[in-house]
Design a protein around this motif. Structure first.
Motif, PDB file in Angstrom:
ATOM      1  N   THR A 375       0.851  -1.180   0.000  1.00  0.00           N
ATOM      2  CA  THR A 375       0.000   0.000   0.000  1.00  0.00           C
ATOM      3  C   THR A 375       0.891   1.236   0.000  1.00  0.00           C
ATOM      4  N   ILE A 376       0.665   2.145  -0.970  1.00  0.00           N
ATOM      5  CA  ILE A 376       1.459   3.367  -1.092  1.00  0.00           C
ATOM      6  C   ILE A 376       0.523   4.574  -1.042  1.00  0.00           C
ATOM      7  N   ASP A 377       0.719   5.425  -0.059  1.00  0.00           N
ATOM      8  CA  ASP A 377      -0.014   6.686   0.015  1.00  0.00           C
ATOM      9  C   ASP A 377       0.865   7.795  -0.550  1.00  0.00           C
ATOM     10  N   ILE A 378       0.320   8.543  -1.530  1.00  0.00           N
ATOM     11  CA  ILE A 378       1.113   9.541  -2.255  1.00  0.00           C
ATOM     12  C   ILE A 378       0.454  10.913  -2.146  1.00  0.00           C
ATOM     13  N   GLN A 379       1.222  11.892  -1.705  1.00  0.00           N
ATOM     14  CA  GLN A 379       0.765  13.281  -1.698  1.00  0.00           C
ATOM     15  C   GLN A 379       1.648  14.078  -2.631  1.00  0.00           C
ATOM     16  N   LEU A 389      -0.897  23.422  -5.538  1.00  0.00           N
ATOM     17  CA  LEU A 389      -1.997  22.558  -5.930  1.00  0.00           C
ATOM     18  C   LEU A 389      -1.683  21.155  -5.431  1.00  0.00           C
ATOM     19  N   SER A 390      -2.514  20.623  -4.544  1.00  0.00           N
ATOM     20  CA  SER A 390      -2.221  19.338  -3.896  1.00  0.00           C
ATOM     21  C   SER A 390      -3.113  18.238  -4.449  1.00  0.00           C
ATOM     22  N   GLY A 391      -2.557  17.030  -4.482  1.00  0.00           N
ATOM     23  CA  GLY A 391      -3.296  15.850  -4.899  1.00  0.00           C
ATOM     24  C   GLY A 391      -2.955  14.665  -4.016  1.00  0.00           C
ATOM     25  N   LEU A 392      -3.967  13.857  -3.692  1.00  0.00           N
ATOM     26  CA  LEU A 392      -3.782  12.670  -2.857  1.00  0.00           C
ATOM     27  C   LEU A 392      -4.194  11.430  -3.639  1.00  0.00           C
ATOM     28  N   SER A 393      -3.451  10.368  -3.455  1.00  0.00           N
ATOM     29  CA  SER A 393      -3.804   9.095  -4.092  1.00  0.00           C
ATOM     30  C   SER A 393      -3.290   7.949  -3.237  1.00  0.00           C
ATOM     31  N   ARG A 394      -3.926   6.805  -3.417  1.00  0.00           N
ATOM     32  CA  ARG A 394      -3.486   5.577  -2.734  1.00  0.00           C
ATOM     33  C   ARG A 394      -3.390   4.461  -3.768  1.00  0.00           C
ATOM     34  N   ARG A 395      -2.218   3.770  -3.746  1.00  0.00           N
ATOM     35  CA  ARG A 395      -1.997   2.672  -4.690  1.00  0.00           C
ATOM     36  C   ARG A 395      -1.872   1.366  -3.917  1.00  0.00           C
ATOM     37  N   THR A 396      -2.770   0.419  -4.243  1.00  0.00           N
ATOM     38  CA  THR A 396      -2.780  -0.882  -3.580  1.00  0.00           C
ATOM     39  C   THR A 396      -2.379  -1.959  -4.576  1.00  0.00           C
ATOM     40  N   TYR A 444      -7.719   8.125  -6.722  1.00  0.00           N
ATOM     41  CA  TYR A 444      -7.411   9.545  -6.624  1.00  0.00           C
ATOM     42  C   TYR A 444      -8.485  10.222  -5.770  1.00  0.00           C
ATOM     43  N   TYR A 445      -8.056  11.051  -4.823  1.00  0.00           N
ATOM     44  CA  TYR A 445      -8.979  11.638  -3.856  1.00  0.00           C
ATOM     45  C   TYR A 445      -9.153  13.140  -4.070  1.00  0.00           C
ATOM     46  N   GLN A 446     -10.374  13.587  -3.787  1.00  0.00           N
ATOM     47  CA  GLN A 446     -10.685  15.005  -3.632  1.00  0.00           C
ATOM     48  C   GLN A 446     -11.305  15.131  -2.237  1.00  0.00           C
ATOM     49  N   GLY A 447     -10.494  15.652  -1.326  1.00  0.00           N
ATOM     50  CA  GLY A 447     -10.925  15.639   0.063  1.00  0.00           C
ATOM     51  C   GLY A 447     -10.921  14.218   0.572  1.00  0.00           C
TER      52      GLY A 447
END
Length: 873
Positions: A375-379, A389-396, A444-447
């Motif tokens: 599991t990789i959490d990426i900011q 400009l920020s973006g959040l994502s999680r790769r499983t 990919y997350y928004q909030g």
């Protein structure tokens, strides 16, 4: 006192064996004599009468006369063999054949006391006496050589068997030899236990061995092997050879860390022996297995099997700044958990064709299956003029990997009548298949809401074939000079197929990406020949050798038809070794060699791995081999009380060094410019250092080994950009072993690594210590770290046949991989922690029944041959 102790032990053992096997105390029948009857041309003579007699009192004639003990009619090749001969009474060998003069030879097993001294001239204890006793027993196996029948046959000298105690440490001209037969701590254990007590070697609690802070090649009886050290019983090991600067006799490639050669005992007795092993760790992993050896008459059968089911956990972070038109900051947190294991089996048979010729055949089977999960959490923060400009994502990641490999080993060895003259031939063939299927789900997350999902699937498979053919010949001219020569061919074929499928956010279909699909095959062949001459003049010794190797490489992207090839002409690899023995157990050595390191399959394959978006990797099919020139000078001193000191200075210079390098390139998945971790040929590199190893018996129950390595290293990459700065670094290790009452021993190990340049080639073969996953060897450094391990061992049952070991590695969670790398394109900090505070409980039970009535010389040079090239990826 020393002489009295030796005599007492010898008498006691002889009386025990005599009482165990015969009714009379003077008939210990453990002698073995063999030879060959030949004519004046050296051809064997068949149907010759060979008789062993003893002089006994005849009650009828009231006189002494020769009485037959055993008789033998020679085979078609002229060979004969007598077993179970008395070692106490005088015997006589009589040979009679039509057309030849009768031949007689007296036989007696006479033993000389050790000429003062034990280990390295310090025989001060009963342990040295036991070593002399062991050598005396082994000497009851006698090769009489070729007995030539002719008209002018002269009486040969009486056969005399002598013994001398082996030194604990011996500095041969091209290696350091450590005698481990008397190692009580490792008795009943495995080769891992033996290595912990060999100076110059670093062994962690997991059994991983390092030589000068890098992983050496492991050899068994002079042949490469990938059998693990915990599959070799400690009781089967005679000595360990530490080769920091290999000579022309060894492969010119294979890493600059050197070679560790395990020499097995050659005098194996009839009967059976083996051990059983089982263990468990704190993460739920377990291991088990065993081995069995059965020796009877002309056959020796060995069986080994082992399983290791693991539960690995790695955590860490990657923090990167990407420079360019827009500054980007990426923070990545990784959590990797892998389940799986492997099953290993080996069945071997040795057939003793004659007294001097042995044929060996063995089969090997390996099966492995793993389930990696990550599991990789990426900011990602894009730094703009007016803000960010920020973006959040999680790769499983979920997936399966499986491999199957099998091998066949064949060897033949022939010993000539002259001591030390031998001819060997070996063939190793292995093949394997592997396949994998991994699914990467990126959200990919928004909030706190998922704004989109992307799926990526990688399907892979491959196979490999490896064949090695080798022959060696050793010719001693006298007790000071010998010639060694040999030929070797290594033929490798590999196939690797990778297909990538992608489902972008908002798309219902999984699409195959042609630009990210890579089907690849290659052939890599190496041909070699060598010659080496070793001699000495009084206390001065020298060895001069020359090795010639030629290689070729061909590769093809089978999905595109694109081909790569390279042929390397014959390269010469000379080696020179000088040795001067000094007074008071001192010795100086000097060695100079040239070696090569060829790029491996995973460095060459142009396949791009996208499984980690911040660590995209790709091979480079245009890589060329690197050449290393090494020089080393050593000083050795043995003190009283089983204490020794080794000091070495060394220098290595490498042309066209193969190193990792981060550079910008187009990412086929996104079509954008991205940082790609690949391999390049740097201009050059060097490493210079000094190593000190001290082995001390502080008290009867406390042994202390100290190792310090101070070195300076640099990689010159001016051919592609800025160059790495030279950096002084040091590595230190302390190994403290306590022998307590009730057969309990405790080992405490601590090591420290200062700030050092990133290692080369991602592990073994680099300059400086191997650090896990290097990002770019020429673009950064490793921050300091330290670690401590503890193990407690308890032996019990009769003859300490059972052993329980409880160990904890990385007690304080400090053995980290903390790296920094940078260039004009990026600045990155990389941190990983792998399986800290792992607790293991292992049980070992050894068993066996030996027959002391037979001491045979076994030709086992190929018995430990390795599983070269088995692909477990």
């Amino acid at each position: 006192m020393k002489k009295y102790l030796y005599t007492s032990l010898l008498a006691l053992c002889m009386a025990f064996m005599a009482g165990a096997q015969t009714k009379g105390p003077m008939n210990a029948n453990i002698g073995h004599v063999y030879g060959k009857v030949v004519d004046s041309t050296g051809k064997g003579i068949s149907d010759v009468s060979v008789v062993i007699t003893r002089n006994a009192y005849d009650s009828v004639s009231k006189k002494k006369k020769d009485v037959p003990v055993k008789a033998f009619i020679t085979k078609s090749n002229g060979e004969f063999s007598f077993e179970e001969l008395s070692i106490f009474m005088p015997l006589q060998l009589k040979v009679a054949a039509t057309g030849y003069k009768p031949y007689k030879q007296m036989l007696s097993f006479q033993m000389k006391m050790p000429a003062g001294g034990g280990a390295a001239g310090q025989g001060q204890s009963g342990g040295n006496a036991m070593a002399g006793l062991s050598a005396a027993l082994n000497a009851f196996d006698k090769d009489l050589g070729n007995i030539k029948l002719a008209t002018d046959v002269t009486q040969l000298q009486t056969v005399t068997v002598t013994t001398t105690a082996k030194p604990l440490l011996r500095m041969d001209i091209d290696k350091k030899v450590f005698n481990v037969e008397k190692n009580l701590v490792s008795s009943g254990g495995t080769a891992v236990d033996v290595m912990r007590n060999v100076p110059s070697l670093q062994v962690d609690i997991d059994g991983n061995v390092k030589l000068r802070n890098a992983a050496p090649q492991i050899y068994v009886d002079g042949r490469p092997t990938t059998l693990s050290l915990d599959q070799i019983p400690a009781d089967a090991i005679e000595s360990v050879e530490v080769i920091t600067n290999p000579s022309a006799k060894y492969d010119a490639s294979g890493g600059t860390a050197g070679i560790l050669n395990i020499v097995l005992k050659k005098n194996k007795r009839t009967g059976y022996n083996g051990n059983l092993m089982a263990g468990v760790d704190s993460r739920g992993g377990f291991n088990g297995g065993g081995n069995l050896s059965l020796r009877q008459n002309k056959f020796n059968i060995s069986l080994a099997t082992m399983t290791n089911q693991m539960r690995n956990h790695t955590s860490g972070t990657t923090n990167r700044l990407n420079y360019g038109d827009t500054l980007t900051h990426v923070l990545q947190q990784n959590d990797n958990r892998t389940k799986g294991g492997f099953l290993f089996g080996r069945l071997g048979v040795d057939y003793f064709v004659t007294n001097r010729t042995t044929i060996s055949l063995a089969g090997i089977k390996v099966h492995g299956k793993f389930k990696p999960g990550e599991t990789i959490d990426i900011q990602t923060d894009t730094l703009l003029t007016g803000g960010k400009l920020s973006g959040l994502s999680r790769r499983t990641t979920t997936g399966d990997r499986e491999f199957n490999a099998s091998g066949l080993q064949f060897g033949i060895k022939h010993n000539f009548p002259k001591a030390g003259e031998e001819l060997t031939a070996d063939m190793n063939y292995f093949s394997g298949k592997n396949e994998g299927n991994s699914l990467y789900t990126t959200q990919y997350y928004q909030g706190n809401n998922v704004a989109g999902t992307q799926l990526q699937q990688v399907v892979s498979d491959g196979n490999n074939r490896f064949m090695t053919i080798q022959t060696d010949y050793v010719k001693p001219f006298n007790d000071k000079t010998k010639l060694e020569t040999g030929l070797r061919a290594q033929l490798n074929h590999l196939v690797n197929n990778n297909e990538t499928f992608l489902q972008r956010p908002g798309s219902p279909d999984m699409v195959k990406l042609g630009s990210a699909t890579n089907n690849y095959q290659n052939d890599n062949n190496v041909y070699a020949a060598y010659v080496s001459v070793t001699s000495k003049i009084k206390n001065f010794g020298y060895q001069v050798g020359l090795r010639a190797e030629r290689s070729d490489y061909t590769g093809e992207l089978t999905n595109t038809g694109e081909q790569f090839s390279n042929k390397y002409p014959i390269s010469l690899f000379p080696s020179l070794f000088l040795s001067q023995k000094l007074k008071k157990q001192q010795e100086l050595q000097l060695s100079i060699t040239r070696r090569i390191n060829r790029p491996n399959f995973f460095q060459l394959i142009p396949y791009v791995d996208y499984t980690d978006s911040l660590n995209i990797t790709r091979g480079n099919p245009a890589l060329a081999p690197e050449f290393t020139y090494s020089g080393e000078m050593s000083y050795g001193k043995t003190f009283k009380g089983n204490n020794s000191l080794l000091f070495s200075v060394y220098y290595k210079y490498t042309d066209h060094l193969i190193t990792r390098y981060l550079d910008k390139s187009t990412n086929p998945l996104t079509g954008k410019q991205d940082l790609i971790n690949t391999f390049i040929n740097a201009n050059s590199a060097y490493s210079a250092g000094a190593e000190l190893t001290s082995v001390n018996s502080v008290t009867k129950f406390w042994d202390l080994t100290t190792n310090v390595n101070l070195y300076n290293s640099k990689i010159n990459t001016t051919n592609i950009g800025s160059s790495q700065d030279a950096l002084w670094s040091w590595f230190g290790k302390l190994n403290s072993t306590f022998k307590l009452p009730s057969n309990v021993s405790i080992q405490l190990t601590a090591d420290y690594q200062s700030k050092t340049n990133l290692p080369v080639n991602n592990g073994p073969g680099g300059f400086g210590p191997p650090m896990q996953q290097a990002q770019s060897a020429s673009q950064g450094y490793v921050r300091p770290f330290w670690g401590m391990d503890l193990a407690v061992k308890k032996s019990f049952l009769k003859n300490n046949a059972a052993t329980v070991t409880l160990s904890v590695n990385d007690i304080f969670r400090t053995r980290k991989s903390d790296q920094h790398s940078e260039s004009a394109y990026f600045s990155q900090d990389y941190y990983r922690l792998n399986n800290p505070q792992m607790v293991r409980l292992n049980f070992t039970y050894r068993f066996g029944k030996m027959d002391l009535s037979l001491f045979k010389r076994q030709n086992t040079k190929n018995q430990g041959g390795g599983m070269e090239g088995v692909n477990m990826q």
